[in-house]
Every structure is written in C-alpha cells, then in structure tokens.
Motif scaffolding. Sequence first.
Motif, PDB file in Angstrom:
ATOM      1  N   VAL A  54       0.864  -1.106   0.041  1.00 12.49           N
ATOM      2  CA  VAL A  54       0.029  -0.046   0.079  1.00 12.49           C
ATOM      3  C   VAL A  54       0.985   1.254   0.213  1.00 12.49           C
ATOM      4  O   VAL A  54       1.784   1.432   0.672  1.00 12.49           O
ATOM      5  CB  VAL A  54      -0.975  -0.027   1.231  1.00 12.49           C
ATOM      6  N   VAL A  55       0.832   2.014  -0.880  1.00 14.59           N
ATOM      7  CA  VAL A  55       1.643   3.283  -1.197  1.00 14.59           C
ATOM      8  C   VAL A  55       1.036   4.361  -1.043  1.00 14.59           C
ATOM      9  O   VAL A  55      -0.111   4.644  -1.700  1.00 14.59           O
ATOM     10  CB  VAL A  55       2.530   3.184  -2.743  1.00 14.59           C
ATOM     11  N   ALA A  56       1.499   5.104  -0.290  1.00 17.62           N
ATOM     12  CA  ALA A  56       1.001   6.685  -0.029  1.00 17.62           C
ATOM     13  C   ALA A  56       1.489   7.626  -1.038  1.00 17.62           C
ATOM     14  O   ALA A  56       2.683   8.019  -0.500  1.00 17.62           O
ATOM     15  CB  ALA A  56       0.811   7.222   1.354  1.00 17.62           C
ATOM     16  N   GLU A  57       1.097   7.640  -2.147  1.00 16.98           N
ATOM     17  CA  GLU A  57       1.658   8.456  -3.065  1.00 16.98           C
ATOM     18  C   GLU A  57       0.744   9.506  -4.036  1.00 16.98           C
ATOM     19  O   GLU A  57      -0.079   9.145  -4.111  1.00 16.98           O
ATOM     20  CB  GLU A  57       2.219   7.452  -4.177  1.00 16.98           C
ATOM     21  N   ASN A  58       1.490  10.398  -4.251  1.00 16.23           N
ATOM     22  CA  ASN A  58       0.418  11.501  -5.288  1.00 16.23           C
ATOM     23  C   ASN A  58       1.304  11.653  -6.637  1.00 16.23           C
ATOM     24  O   ASN A  58       2.523  11.026  -6.982  1.00 16.23           O
ATOM     25  CB  ASN A  58       0.269  12.593  -4.437  1.00 16.23           C
TER      26      ASN A  58
ATOM     27  N   THR B  45       3.628  12.512 -17.018  1.00 17.06           N
ATOM     28  CA  THR B  45       3.938  11.000 -17.765  1.00 17.06           C
ATOM     29  C   THR B  45       3.869  10.078 -16.372  1.00 17.06           C
ATOM     30  O   THR B  45       4.663   8.883 -16.443  1.00 17.06           O
ATOM     31  CB  THR B  45       5.207  11.025 -18.146  1.00 17.06           C
ATOM     32  N   HIS B  46       2.973  10.222 -15.424  1.00 19.33           N
ATOM     33  CA  HIS B  46       3.034   9.582 -14.363  1.00 19.33           C
ATOM     34  C   HIS B  46       2.442   8.255 -14.560  1.00 19.33           C
ATOM     35  O   HIS B  46       1.323   8.210 -15.240  1.00 19.33           O
ATOM     36  CB  HIS B  46       2.321  10.096 -13.097  1.00 19.33           C
ATOM     37  N   GLY B  47       3.128   7.138 -14.565  1.00 19.34           N
ATOM     38  CA  GLY B  47       2.464   5.719 -14.652  1.00 19.34           C
ATOM     39  C   GLY B  47       2.559   5.502 -16.234  1.00 19.34           C
ATOM     40  O   GLY B  47       1.901   4.336 -16.713  1.00 19.34           O
TER      41      GLY B  47
ATOM     42  N   PRO C 196      10.184  -3.955 -14.133  1.00 20.19           N
ATOM     43  CA  PRO C 196      10.810  -3.961 -12.717  1.00 20.19           C
ATOM     44  C   PRO C 196      11.101  -2.688 -12.164  1.00 20.19           C
ATOM     45  O   PRO C 196      11.999  -2.003 -12.397  1.00 20.19           O
ATOM     46  CB  PRO C 196      12.183  -4.579 -13.384  1.00 20.19           C
ATOM     47  N   VAL C 197      10.071  -2.055 -11.545  1.00 18.79           N
ATOM     48  CA  VAL C 197       9.823  -0.896 -11.176  1.00 18.79           C
ATOM     49  C   VAL C 197      10.761  -0.500 -10.036  1.00 18.79           C
ATOM     50  O   VAL C 197      10.944  -1.491  -9.040  1.00 18.79           O
ATOM     51  CB  VAL C 197       8.206  -0.706 -10.331  1.00 18.79           C
ATOM     52  N   MET C 198      11.415   0.285 -10.084  1.00 20.10           N
ATOM     53  CA  MET C 198      12.609   0.849  -9.121  1.00 20.10           C
ATOM     54  C   MET C 198      12.621   2.107  -8.706  1.00 20.10           C
ATOM     55  O   MET C 198      12.604   2.317  -7.354  1.00 20.10           O
ATOM     56  CB  MET C 198      13.902   0.616  -9.750  1.00 20.10           C
ATOM     57  N   ILE C 199      12.015   3.232  -9.421  1.00 12.55           N
ATOM     58  CA  ILE C 199      12.140   4.433  -8.835  1.00 12.55           C
ATOM     59  C   ILE C 199      10.973   5.199  -9.560  1.00 12.55           C
ATOM     60  O   ILE C 199      10.770   5.127 -10.855  1.00 12.55           O
ATOM     61  CB  ILE C 199      13.427   5.263  -9.288  1.00 12.55           C
ATOM     62  N   ALA C 200      10.232   6.071  -8.855  1.00 11.78           N
ATOM     63  CA  ALA C 200       9.024   6.692  -9.512  1.00 11.78           C
ATOM     64  C   ALA C 200       9.594   7.738 -10.340  1.00 11.78           C
ATOM     65  O   ALA C 200      10.845   8.300  -9.968  1.00 11.78           O
ATOM     66  CB  ALA C 200       8.208   7.026  -8.445  1.00 11.78           C
ATOM     67  N   LYS C 201       9.030   8.337 -11.518  1.00  8.37           N
ATOM     68  CA  LYS C 201       9.161   9.452 -12.066  1.00  8.37           C
ATOM     69  C   LYS C 201       9.588  10.619 -11.125  1.00  8.37           C
ATOM     70  O   LYS C 201      10.529  11.595 -11.703  1.00  8.37           O
ATOM     71  CB  LYS C 201       7.893   9.841 -12.707  1.00  8.37           C
ATOM     72  N   ASN C 202       9.034  10.767 -10.049  1.00  7.07           N
ATOM     73  CA  ASN C 202       9.631  12.133  -9.321  1.00  7.07           C
ATOM     74  C   ASN C 202      10.830  11.844  -8.563  1.00  7.07           C
ATOM     75  O   ASN C 202      11.298  12.466  -7.762  1.00  7.07           O
ATOM     76  CB  ASN C 202       8.381  12.498  -8.406  1.00  7.07           C
TER      77      ASN C 202
ATOM     78  N   GLY D 251       4.927   3.601 -17.624  1.00 11.29           N
ATOM     79  CA  GLY D 251       5.361   2.265 -17.829  1.00 11.29           C
ATOM     80  C   GLY D 251       4.352   1.350 -17.493  1.00 11.29           C
ATOM     81  O   GLY D 251       4.142   0.317 -17.982  1.00 11.29           O
ATOM     82  N   CYS D 252       3.928   1.573 -16.010  1.00 12.72           N
ATOM     83  CA  CYS D 252       2.567   0.677 -15.695  1.00 12.72           C
ATOM     84  C   CYS D 252       1.466   0.620 -16.629  1.00 12.72           C
ATOM     85  O   CYS D 252       1.031  -0.597 -16.891  1.00 12.72           O
ATOM     86  CB  CYS D 252       2.116   1.405 -14.503  1.00 12.72           C
ATOM     87  N   THR D 253       1.207   1.680 -17.412  1.00 13.30           N
ATOM     88  CA  THR D 253       0.099   1.746 -18.515  1.00 13.30           C
ATOM     89  C   THR D 253       0.356   0.806 -19.522  1.00 13.30           C
ATOM     90  O   THR D 253      -0.277  -0.175 -20.137  1.00 13.30           O
ATOM     91  CB  THR D 253      -0.182   2.999 -19.045  1.00 13.30           C
TER      92      THR D 253
ATOM     93  N   PRO E 153      12.321   6.428  -4.343  1.00 15.65           N
ATOM     94  CA  PRO E 153      12.693   4.915  -4.526  1.00 15.65           C
ATOM     95  C   PRO E 153      11.515   4.032  -4.122  1.00 15.65           C
ATOM     96  O   PRO E 153      10.772   4.481  -3.475  1.00 15.65           O
ATOM     97  CB  PRO E 153      13.722   4.766  -3.618  1.00 15.65           C
ATOM     98  N   LEU E 154      11.102   3.044  -5.074  1.00 18.51           N
ATOM     99  CA  LEU E 154      10.034   1.969  -4.722  1.00 18.51           C
ATOM    100  C   LEU E 154      10.638   0.660  -4.696  1.00 18.51           C
ATOM    101  O   LEU E 154       9.751  -0.310  -4.474  1.00 18.51           O
ATOM    102  CB  LEU E 154       9.149   2.024  -6.191  1.00 18.51           C
ATOM    103  N   MET E 155      11.683   0.469  -4.610  1.00 19.91           N
ATOM    104  CA  MET E 155      12.432  -0.965  -4.475  1.00 19.91           C
ATOM    105  C   MET E 155      13.489  -0.826  -3.655  1.00 19.91           C
ATOM    106  O   MET E 155      14.447  -0.041  -3.976  1.00 19.91           O
ATOM    107  CB  MET E 155      12.755  -1.597  -5.829  1.00 19.91           C
TER     108      MET E 155
ATOM    109  N   GLY F 204       4.017  -5.337 -11.557  1.00 15.29           N
ATOM    110  CA  GLY F 204       4.804  -4.004 -11.157  1.00 15.29           C
ATOM    111  C   GLY F 204       5.489  -3.990 -10.152  1.00 15.29           C
ATOM    112  O   GLY F 204       6.337  -4.979  -9.758  1.00 15.29           O
ATOM    113  N   MET F 205       5.353  -2.804  -9.251  1.00 14.89           N
ATOM    114  CA  MET F 205       6.624  -2.728  -7.999  1.00 14.89           C
ATOM    115  C   MET F 205       6.355  -3.861  -6.867  1.00 14.89           C
ATOM    116  O   MET F 205       5.437  -4.275  -6.512  1.00 14.89           O
ATOM    117  CB  MET F 205       5.899  -1.504  -7.244  1.00 14.89           C
ATOM    118  N   LEU F 206       7.462  -4.388  -6.815  1.00 18.20           N
ATOM    119  CA  LEU F 206       7.614  -5.433  -5.673  1.00 18.20           C
ATOM    120  C   LEU F 206       8.932  -4.814  -4.912  1.00 18.20           C
ATOM    121  O   LEU F 206       9.970  -4.656  -5.153  1.00 18.20           O
ATOM    122  CB  LEU F 206       8.164  -6.894  -6.284  1.00 18.20           C
TER     123      LEU F 206
HETATM  124  C1  LIG Z   1       3.177   2.148  -6.677  1.00 18.46           C
HETATM  125  C2  LIG Z   1       3.950   2.586  -8.150  1.00 18.46           C
HETATM  126  N1  LIG Z   1       4.248   1.963  -8.788  1.00 18.46           N
HETATM  127  C3  LIG Z   1       4.929   1.892  -9.899  1.00 18.46           C
HETATM  128  C4  LIG Z   1       5.368   3.328 -10.352  1.00 18.46           C
HETATM  129  C5  LIG Z   1       5.812   3.775 -11.500  1.00 18.46           C
HETATM  130  O1  LIG Z   1       6.739   4.693 -11.697  1.00 18.46           O
HETATM  131  C6  LIG Z   1       4.857   4.228  -9.253  1.00 18.46           C
HETATM  132  N2  LIG Z   1       5.357   5.818  -9.319  1.00 18.46           N
HETATM  133  N3  LIG Z   1       4.122   3.658  -8.086  1.00 18.46           N
END
Ligand SMILES: Cc1ncc(CO)c(N)n1
Length: 236
Positions: free
Chosen positions: A7-11, A172-174, A72-78, A176-178, A81-83, A45-47
Amino acid sequence: MSVIVSVVAENTFRVIDMQDIEPEIIEKQIDAIFEDIDTDAVKIGMLSQSTSMKAVAHKLREYGPQNIVIDPVMIAKNGCPLMQPDSMDTLIEEILPLADLLTPNIPEAERITGLSIQTSEDMEHAAEKIAKMGAKAVLVKGGHAKGEALDILFNGEHFTYFSEERINTKNTHGTGCTYSSAIASNLALGLDLEEAVKRAKDYVTTAIRHSLPIGKGCGPTHHFYNLYQNGLQREY
Ligand SMILES: Cc1ncc(CO)c(N)n1
Ligand SMILES: Nc1ncnc2c1ncn2[C@@H]1O[C@H](COP(=O)(O)OP(=O)(O)OP(=O)(O)O)[C@@H](O)[C@H]1O
C-alpha cells in the motif's frame, strides 16, 4: 483480478510512505485467483522488497501461468525509490527468469545489467544481456532518453523498434505501468508479442498525448481517451 503487494501513500509529486503486505497474505491472494478464475496473462509491477518477490515467485512457479509481463519498477518518475536496493539480487535470481517479457526503462536496464546506455546499440546490448539472464523477451523503454520515444524489443532472436515522437509534457506518471498492462492485456487477447507491443505503444502514446494536467507534479496518462472519443460522457 489484482493482488495487492504494497500500500503506497503516493501522489503526483512524492511517495510519502509505503507498507508491504505480509508474504503469506500475498501468497493467499494469488491462491484466491488461481483456484477460481482462469488467467490469460499476468502483469507484475512494483515489488519493493525480497520477501514480496519471493512470495510472488513461489506462487507463479506453482501455478505456471502463461504471458507473464514484468515491469521491474525501481524509482518513481519524481525520483522516489520504490524498490529496496538490497533486493536487486532477488529480482535478478527469482523474478527476472519468470518473465515472458521484462519491460525495464533505461535506468532499470542499466541497474540490472551494469551497462551504461546512451545509444540504441546500447539498448540492444542491454536487452540481449537481460535475455541471457533468463527473461524470454525484453523491451527496453526509451522514455528517459532524449529525442524520439524509442523502445526496443528483443524476442530472443531479433530486435523490433517501436518509435513515436516525444510528446512535450511533464504528465507522464505511470506511463510504464500503463504500457506493460496494455501489453499483457493484448497478449491475453491472443496477439503475438510484436503486435501486442505495437498496439500497446499506440495506446500509451495516445494516453500521454492527452495526459491530464492535474496535481502539483507529474499528472497521469489518460487511459480512456479513445473511449471518450467514441461517445462516452466526458466529465472531468
Ligand atoms: C506504486 C507505483 N508503482 C509504479 C510506479 C512507476 O513509476 C509508481 N510511481 N508507483
Ligand atoms: N514524453 C513522452 N512522449 C512520448 N512517449 C513517451 C514519453 N515518455 C515516455 N514515453 C513512452 O512511454 C512508455 C513508457 O516508458 P518509460 O520509459 O516512461 O517507462 P517508465 O519509466 O517505466 O514509466 P513509469 O515509471 O512512470 O511507470 C514508452 O513507450 C516510452 O517510449
């Protein structure tokens, strides 16, 4: 059908915090899916850490679904770090070999291979190296490069280039996920890999072209642009 691993608290501009789901609950969510409804494709996606990766890998080896697309999600666009960096070995040893298609962006492909990527030849080398590490096919995405938005697919035998003009937007948020979700959906429909990527590239490019200027950071892509064009009410 989805499995929540974190569960990610992210905007649009930052990741505030995250809490990973216990591995046993991740595994039971996967059981809940596979004992019930047939799956035609899987998108991962993110692990964020090794224990989550091991839980997912264990269950995917047990059920052996087809069409596994792994982003292989590692770092968000902003830049957040996500991994966890210390889970890189687990990503490479346990997750990467499960991929029918791995979809790293350039920084992720660099971290996985240890190569520096500046040119399309470098993208090809990285894709080949990741295939040797065990992924059946690799799509190195050029969203982070300069110039055209070029992605290179290596299917284990040859390369296919997918290029679109770069759209001048910060929203361009997301992407890669899209993109990886669209590819997995196209594979589930029975399309071959090249056609699945081609149509997904069209889809993500349209979604970026009509991305939404909302939030204080990088706004999201517009997943439903074509649906709205085809007559659905546009209310935002
Ligand atoms: C939870 C999550 N997964 C993937 C991305 C891809 O950047 C993100 N920003 N947040
Ligand atoms: N400004 C842009 N204009 C056109 N295409 C873009 C742009 N930015 C990214 N893309 C395309 O979007 C797709 C996703 O690539 P990208 O490298 O951005 O993935 P990513 O970094 O994993 O995304 P995210 O981490 O935000 O989910 C690729 O097809 C890439 O070429």
